[in-house]
Design a protein around this motif. Structure first.
Motif: not given
Length: 352
Positions: A162-165, A170-173, A199-200, A330-334
């Motif tokens: 998955s994408y690390d939503e 947090r990145m946008v904040a 979630l975002r 479960h893998a996530v990618h940012a």
């Protein structure tokens, strides 16, 4: 009534054996010379022969076909995911069957699409949608290897890449806080509309709270009215930025702002998520670009592992999954934040 051409007809017309024709269509041409392959395809075209993938057994769980349930290909992020999944599946020597559900069906079309893929007897299924709950997918997992791709997932019985939503929110904040914003509007949609959006924005709000940035929640739906509500709230409550859960909403907000004479970012800033639409760089939209290619290629590789595991199991359907079954991986990618002209400092900072 003239009967449809058969594999035997193609073999006679091409001057090869039936087994050669079978290898061309069922094995992708493995162990067949280039000349023979050309003869077979030309004969099939002359006769109007169409190979029946399902009848041939290619779509059994030990076959080459994989299924993809995807949501709303008009959304650039899903369109790019579709393309990358096709590319990764082809590179793995398999083929992909896809079913698309539209975003306003609220999950009904997704369940129907999943059933259609199961009816095609694909070897495995990727679920790249944002609505249907993981709990509703467990039955499918017990019938065929299944993996969630793209959207967040932590269900213990369903594999996912998955994408690390959470990280994206947090990145946008952090970008908003660094630009000097202290009071912002956040466009929210119901969980049923999109688990990804929910979630975002929840992650964004939580990180804003940690950073001392006040958030004013604004109802997104319907989108055309939601962006106007956000612009009104920004004007009336002196909010300096509007965070949108996806780029197409940010684009609708830019249109509404232009119609009302609201300048972006001079009067109010805005940011989005996805970073996949053509021309976003020309518009200068500040957004998060999803790591779609990385997610797609890892998902296909992981599906290969699941298929090998299924082949090593005794014949017949897999054993039903229970809470005692091994936990899924479960893998996530940012992704990465893309700065743009739509995110600037608040007006009072510019004056200073």
């Amino acid at each position: 009534m003239t009967r449809p051409p058969t594999m035997e007809d193609v073999a006679r017309a091409a001057g090869v054996s039936r087994s050669t024709v079978s290898r061309v269509f069922q094995g992708g041409g493995e162990r067949v010379s280039p000349d023979a392959m050309i003869e077979v395809h030309e004969a099939a075209e002359r006769l109007g022969y169409v190979h029946n993938l399902v009848a041939s057994g290619l779509a059994t769980r030990h076959g080459r076909q994989l299924g993809l349930l995807i949501r709303d290909a008009t959304n650039p992020a899903y369109g790019h995911l579709h393309a990358e999944m096709n590319r990764a599946v082809e590179a793995a020597g398999r083929t992909l069957i896809s079913v698309t559900a539209f975003r306003h069906d609220y999950g009904t079309a997704e369940v129907e699409g999943l059933n259609r893929l199961r009816g095609q007897r694909v070897a495995g299924i990727f679920v790249g949608t944002g609505v249907t709950a993981a709990e509703d997918l467990v039955e499918a997992v017990s019938a065929v290897p299944l993996m969630i791709v793209g959207r967040p997932n932590d269900h213990p019985l369903i594999e996912s890449v998955s994408y690390d939503e959470r990280s994206h929110g947090r990145m946008v904040a952090e970008q908003l806080a660094a630009a000097g914003h202290r009071r912002i509007a956040v466009l929210n949609a119901p969980l049923l509309y999109s688990r990804v959006f929910a979630l975002r924005m929840r992650s964004l709000r939580e990180r804003c709270h940690e950073l001392g940035v006040e958030t004013r929640e604004v109802e997104l739906l319907p989108v055309e009215q939601g962006v106007v509500r956000a612009l009104d709230a920004a004007r009336e409550e002196h909010l300096t930025c509007i965070a949108c859960p996806v780029d197409y909403v940010a684009l609708d907000l830019l249109r509404a702002a232009a119609e009302r004479g609201v300048r972006v970012p001079e009067d109010v800033s805005t940011v989005g998520f996805d970073g996949m639409g053509d021309g976003l760089d020309l518009l200068g939209l500040a957004t998060v670009r999803l790591p779609i290619a990385e997610v797609a290629h890892e998902a296909v590789a992981r599906m290969g592992d699941l298929l090998v595991r299924a082949q090593e199991s005794p014949k017949g359907p897999p054993a039903p999954l229970t809470d005692a079954s091994p936990s899924a991986r479960h893998a996530v990618h940012a992704g990465q934040f893309l700065p743009g002209r739509t995110l600037g400092p608040p007006a009072e900072h510019r004056r200073g």
